[in-house]
Design a protein around this motif. Structure first.
Motif, PDB file in Angstrom:
ATOM      1  N   TYR A  27      45.873  45.389  34.990  1.00 25.11           N
ATOM      2  CA  TYR A  27      44.631  46.000  35.463  1.00 25.11           C
ATOM      3  C   TYR A  27      43.536  44.731  35.513  1.00 25.11           C
ATOM      4  CZ  TYR A  27      40.344  48.973  35.240  1.00 25.11           C
ATOM      5  OH  TYR A  27      39.290  49.532  35.334  1.00 25.11           O
ATOM      6  N   ASN A  28      43.456  44.000  34.644  1.00 21.59           N
ATOM      7  CA  ASN A  28      42.572  42.588  34.724  1.00 21.59           C
ATOM      8  C   ASN A  28      42.764  42.060  35.922  1.00 21.59           C
ATOM      9  OD1 ASN A  28      42.483  39.383  33.912  1.00 21.59           O
ATOM     10  ND2 ASN A  28      40.928  40.756  32.926  1.00 21.59           N
ATOM     11  N   LEU A  29      43.971  41.529  36.257  1.00 22.74           N
ATOM     12  CA  LEU A  29      44.362  40.787  37.503  1.00 22.74           C
ATOM     13  C   LEU A  29      43.837  41.479  38.724  1.00 22.74           C
ATOM     14  CD1 LEU A  29      47.824  39.191  36.652  1.00 22.74           C
ATOM     15  CD2 LEU A  29      45.522  37.992  36.654  1.00 22.74           C
ATOM     16  N   VAL A  30      44.373  42.635  38.997  1.00 25.29           N
ATOM     17  CA  VAL A  30      44.046  43.215  40.211  1.00 25.29           C
ATOM     18  C   VAL A  30      42.628  44.203  40.396  1.00 25.29           C
ATOM     19  CG1 VAL A  30      44.951  45.269  41.503  1.00 25.29           C
ATOM     20  CG2 VAL A  30      46.647  44.011  40.244  1.00 25.29           C
ATOM     21  N   LYS A  31      42.249  44.819  39.259  1.00 23.12           N
ATOM     22  CA  LYS A  31      40.932  45.421  39.272  1.00 23.12           C
ATOM     23  C   LYS A  31      39.638  44.765  39.014  1.00 23.12           C
ATOM     24  CE  LYS A  31      42.188  49.801  40.377  1.00 23.12           C
ATOM     25  NZ  LYS A  31      41.817  50.544  41.372  1.00 23.12           N
ATOM     26  N   GLU A  32      40.097  43.874  37.945  1.00 25.29           N
ATOM     27  CA  GLU A  32      38.642  42.901  37.708  1.00 25.29           C
ATOM     28  C   GLU A  32      38.730  41.498  38.269  1.00 25.29           C
ATOM     29  OE1 GLU A  32      39.247  42.959  33.414  1.00 25.29           O
ATOM     30  OE2 GLU A  32      38.494  45.037  33.406  1.00 25.29           O
ATOM     31  N   ARG A  33      39.828  40.904  38.521  1.00 22.58           N
ATOM     32  CA  ARG A  33      39.566  39.555  39.181  1.00 22.58           C
ATOM     33  C   ARG A  33      40.175  39.696  40.512  1.00 22.58           C
ATOM     34  NH1 ARG A  33      43.234  36.004  35.122  1.00 22.58           N
ATOM     35  NH2 ARG A  33      42.545  34.402  36.639  1.00 22.58           N
ATOM     36  N   GLY A  34      40.657  40.776  41.106  1.00 20.63           N
ATOM     37  CA  GLY A  34      40.618  40.853  42.616  1.00 20.63           C
ATOM     38  C   GLY A  34      41.985  40.443  43.535  1.00 20.63           C
ATOM     39  N   PHE A  35      42.990  40.200  42.446  1.00 13.33           N
ATOM     40  CA  PHE A  35      44.253  39.644  42.991  1.00 13.33           C
ATOM     41  C   PHE A  35      44.908  40.717  43.749  1.00 13.33           C
ATOM     42  CE2 PHE A  35      43.616  36.470  39.637  1.00 13.33           C
ATOM     43  CZ  PHE A  35      44.721  35.742  39.951  1.00 13.33           C
ATOM     44  N   THR A  36      45.774  40.405  44.760  1.00 14.39           N
ATOM     45  CA  THR A  36      46.339  41.208  45.300  1.00 14.39           C
ATOM     46  C   THR A  36      47.661  41.632  44.535  1.00 14.39           C
ATOM     47  OG1 THR A  36      47.948  39.707  46.604  1.00 14.39           O
ATOM     48  CG2 THR A  36      46.022  40.509  47.716  1.00 14.39           C
ATOM     49  N   LEU A  37      48.284  42.829  45.053  1.00 14.20           N
ATOM     50  CA  LEU A  37      49.535  43.142  44.096  1.00 14.20           C
ATOM     51  C   LEU A  37      50.570  42.007  43.939  1.00 14.20           C
ATOM     52  CD1 LEU A  37      50.225  47.078  44.617  1.00 14.20           C
ATOM     53  CD2 LEU A  37      49.177  46.096  42.811  1.00 14.20           C
ATOM     54  N   GLU A  38      50.914  41.372  45.296  1.00  8.03           N
ATOM     55  CA  GLU A  38      51.697  40.382  45.187  1.00  8.03           C
ATOM     56  C   GLU A  38      51.270  39.060  44.531  1.00  8.03           C
ATOM     57  OE1 GLU A  38      54.777  40.323  46.318  1.00  8.03           O
ATOM     58  OE2 GLU A  38      54.467  42.322  46.697  1.00  8.03           O
ATOM     59  N   GLY A  39      49.925  38.785  44.644  1.00  9.25           N
ATOM     60  CA  GLY A  39      49.386  37.793  43.874  1.00  9.25           C
ATOM     61  C   GLY A  39      49.469  37.892  42.297  1.00  9.25           C
ATOM     62  N   ALA A  40      49.273  39.160  41.826  1.00  8.88           N
ATOM     63  CA  ALA A  40      49.187  39.457  40.407  1.00  8.88           C
ATOM     64  C   ALA A  40      50.679  39.262  40.150  1.00  8.88           C
ATOM     65  CB  ALA A  40      48.767  40.901  40.270  1.00  8.88           C
ATOM     66  N   LYS A  41      51.702  39.796  40.853  1.00  5.74           N
ATOM     67  CA  LYS A  41      53.319  39.417  40.517  1.00  5.74           C
ATOM     68  C   LYS A  41      53.586  38.287  40.222  1.00  5.74           C
ATOM     69  CE  LYS A  41      54.793  43.597  42.876  1.00  5.74           C
ATOM     70  NZ  LYS A  41      55.639  44.283  44.262  1.00  5.74           N
ATOM     71  N   LEU A  42      53.222  37.138  41.572  1.00  2.00           N
ATOM     72  CA  LEU A  42      53.512  35.931  40.999  1.00  2.00           C
ATOM     73  C   LEU A  42      52.929  35.238  39.839  1.00  2.00           C
ATOM     74  CD1 LEU A  42      53.154  34.652  45.026  1.00  2.00           C
ATOM     75  CD2 LEU A  42      55.075  34.971  43.620  1.00  2.00           C
ATOM     76  N   LYS A  43      51.603  35.569  39.789  1.00  2.00           N
ATOM     77  CA  LYS A  43      50.935  35.084  38.592  1.00  2.00           C
ATOM     78  C   LYS A  43      51.812  35.375  37.280  1.00  2.00           C
ATOM     79  CE  LYS A  43      46.965  33.120  37.249  1.00  2.00           C
ATOM     80  NZ  LYS A  43      46.556  31.664  37.505  1.00  2.00           N
ATOM     81  N   LEU A  44      51.802  36.504  37.050  1.00  2.00           N
ATOM     82  CA  LEU A  44      52.760  37.113  35.982  1.00  2.00           C
ATOM     83  C   LEU A  44      54.299  36.473  35.954  1.00  2.00           C
ATOM     84  CD1 LEU A  44      51.651  40.799  35.902  1.00  2.00           C
ATOM     85  CD2 LEU A  44      51.016  38.964  34.094  1.00  2.00           C
ATOM     86  N   LYS A  45      54.726  36.057  36.940  1.00  2.00           N
ATOM     87  CA  LYS A  45      56.026  35.575  37.134  1.00  2.00           C
ATOM     88  C   LYS A  45      55.968  34.243  36.802  1.00  2.00           C
ATOM     89  CE  LYS A  45      60.150  34.938  40.178  1.00  2.00           C
ATOM     90  NZ  LYS A  45      60.725  35.144  41.259  1.00  2.00           N
ATOM     91  N   ASN A  46      55.041  33.361  37.470  1.00  2.00           N
ATOM     92  CA  ASN A  46      54.964  31.797  37.144  1.00  2.00           C
ATOM     93  C   ASN A  46      54.303  31.461  36.094  1.00  2.00           C
ATOM     94  OD1 ASN A  46      56.334  31.950  39.816  1.00  2.00           O
ATOM     95  ND2 ASN A  46      54.531  31.453  40.772  1.00  2.00           N
ATOM     96  N   ASP A  47      53.126  32.279  35.391  1.00  2.00           N
ATOM     97  CA  ASP A  47      52.501  31.435  34.506  1.00  2.00           C
ATOM     98  C   ASP A  47      52.173  32.654  33.589  1.00  2.00           C
ATOM     99  OD1 ASP A  47      51.768  29.709  32.781  1.00  2.00           O
ATOM    100  OD2 ASP A  47      49.911  28.928  34.279  1.00  2.00           O
ATOM    101  N   PRO A  48      52.996  33.272  32.881  1.00  6.46           N
ATOM    102  CA  PRO A  48      52.668  34.592  31.943  1.00  6.46           C
ATOM    103  C   PRO A  48      52.028  34.106  30.928  1.00  6.46           C
ATOM    104  CG  PRO A  48      55.176  34.441  31.909  1.00  6.46           C
ATOM    105  CD  PRO A  48      54.664  33.250  33.057  1.00  6.46           C
ATOM    106  N   GLU A  49      52.306  32.940  30.246  1.00  5.01           N
ATOM    107  CA  GLU A  49      51.635  32.624  28.952  1.00  5.01           C
ATOM    108  C   GLU A  49      50.320  32.411  29.206  1.00  5.01           C
ATOM    109  OE1 GLU A  49      54.422  30.763  30.018  1.00  5.01           O
ATOM    110  OE2 GLU A  49      55.862  32.050  28.702  1.00  5.01           O
ATOM    111  N   LYS A  50      50.073  31.629  30.482  1.00  9.35           N
ATOM    112  CA  LYS A  50      48.637  31.440  30.589  1.00  9.35           C
ATOM    113  C   LYS A  50      47.660  32.580  30.909  1.00  9.35           C
ATOM    114  CE  LYS A  50      45.323  28.689  33.568  1.00  9.35           C
ATOM    115  NZ  LYS A  50      45.522  27.704  34.585  1.00  9.35           N
ATOM    116  N   VAL A  51      48.286  33.758  31.764  1.00  9.38           N
ATOM    117  CA  VAL A  51      47.713  34.804  31.835  1.00  9.38           C
ATOM    118  C   VAL A  51      47.458  35.798  30.506  1.00  9.38           C
ATOM    119  CG1 VAL A  51      47.958  37.253  33.127  1.00  9.38           C
ATOM    120  CG2 VAL A  51      48.752  35.169  34.178  1.00  9.38           C
ATOM    121  N   ILE A  52      48.402  35.685  29.716  1.00 13.71           N
ATOM    122  CA  ILE A  52      48.392  36.216  28.413  1.00 13.71           C
ATOM    123  C   ILE A  52      47.041  35.857  27.502  1.00 13.71           C
ATOM    124  CG2 ILE A  52      49.393  36.993  26.137  1.00 13.71           C
ATOM    125  CD1 ILE A  52      51.826  37.421  27.936  1.00 13.71           C
TER     126      ILE A  52
END
Length: 109
Positions: A61-86
């Motif tokens: 929700y934070n990535l897509v709705k609040e920070r404006g990521f696309t679904l693909e962008g959010a998937k990549l962000k969570l896949k590539n750097d989950p610790e930083k996102v958390i």
């Protein structure tokens, strides 16, 4: 906006949707799009979300709705750097709590 759900083992899809202010169809859609959301299903087939599912939904929700990521962008962000996102999400959440407390103190002055 983050949900203030009561502590319990499982949450129904309607509770989750209401807490985030979204439709149940969005919850079902994101469940299909993101592997991190894996609700259990009861005998009737109703989705039962755990605290972990809610935490993952908060990140998405934070990535897509609040920070404006696309679904693909959010998937990549969570896949590539989950610790930083958390980590970033936890910091932002804490800062929002501090801000709310400071605003409360300001109103009392």
């Amino acid at each position: 906006m983050y949900p203030d759900l009561p502590e319990k083992r499982y949450y129904k899809i309607g509770e989750v949707a209401q807490a985030f202010g979204v439709n149940t169809s969005l919850i079902r859609f994101w469940e299909k799009e993101f592997d991190a959301i894996q609700p259990k299903k009861n005998a009737k087939g109703n989705r039962l979300f755990t605290k972990e599912d809610i935490d993952n939904f908060k990140l998405i929700y934070n990535l897509v709705k609040e920070r404006g990521f696309t679904l693909e962008g959010a998937k990549l962000k969570l896949k590539n750097d989950p610790e930083k996102v958390i980590s970033n999400h936890e910091i932002i959440s804490r800062l929002e709590v501090v801000k709310a407390e400071l605003l409360k103190i300001k109103e009392q002055l």
